[in-house]
Motif scaffolding. Structure first.
Motif, PDB file in Angstrom:
ATOM      1  N   UNK A  31       0.724  -1.094  -0.136  1.00 38.99           N
ATOM      2  CA  UNK A  31      -0.044  -0.016  -0.006  1.00 38.99           C
ATOM      3  C   UNK A  31       1.081   1.367   0.078  1.00 38.99           C
ATOM      4  N   UNK A  32       0.306   2.223  -0.515  1.00 42.37           N
ATOM      5  CA  UNK A  32       1.035   3.682  -0.608  1.00 42.37           C
ATOM      6  C   UNK A  32       1.037   4.272   1.037  1.00 42.37           C
ATOM      7  N   UNK A  33       2.036   5.056   1.331  1.00 36.47           N
ATOM      8  CA  UNK A  33       3.227   5.244   0.759  1.00 36.47           C
ATOM      9  C   UNK A  33       4.179   3.960   0.709  1.00 36.47           C
ATOM     10  N   UNK A  34       4.603   3.695  -0.678  1.00 44.41           N
ATOM     11  CA  UNK A  34       5.471   2.451  -0.882  1.00 44.41           C
ATOM     12  C   UNK A  34       6.561   2.800  -0.392  1.00 44.41           C
ATOM     13  N   UNK A  35       7.524   1.677   0.315  1.00 40.95           N
ATOM     14  CA  UNK A  35       8.682   1.691   0.851  1.00 40.95           C
ATOM     15  C   UNK A  35       9.745   1.857  -0.410  1.00 40.95           C
TER      16      UNK A  35
END
Length: 120
Positions: A31-35
């Motif tokens: 899920x956003x925010x993606x690492x």
């Protein structure tokens, strides 16, 4: 079997669902925010050192896949939870969840039916 951190477990859930993936494909499922790519790559290598994941070479990169089955890890985690918080008593755990989640009799009966079905 070693315990996983929350981040490691999140990546394992993705790998169990995908069966195999490179780091970019794992990130796409997050899920956003993606690492950052490097963060996920580091976690995957940690999972490999813990012997939860293995890899095979594909082109210039690697494809990662789980070597520990989801059910095996789930069973181990549940047993640790029951042992650690409920003194090994499944009955105490169910009682706790009934009180805290205001479980009704119909829900408990459905659980008992499922248990009885699995015993056969």
């Amino acid at each position: 079997m070693k315990q996983l951190t929350k981040a490691e477990e999140e990546i394992m859930q993705i790998l169990w669902n995908l069966k195999e993936a490179n780091v970019a494909a794992i990130i796409e499922e997050m899920p956003a925010p993606r690492p950052a790519y490097n963060t996920v790559s580091t976690i995957v290598r940690i999972l490999e050192s813990k012997e939860f994941v293995a890899h095979r070479k594909q082109g210039k990169g690697y494809i990662y896949f789980p070597v520990v089955e989801k059910e095996t890890y789930t069973n181990q985690s549940m047993n640790k939870l029951i042992d650690g918080y409920f003194n090994g008593s499944f009955k105490s755990m169910v009682s706790f969840f009934m009180k805290k989640n205001k479980m009704n009799t119909a829900e408990l009966e459905a659980i008992l039916k499922e248990i009885n079905k699995n015993e056969k």
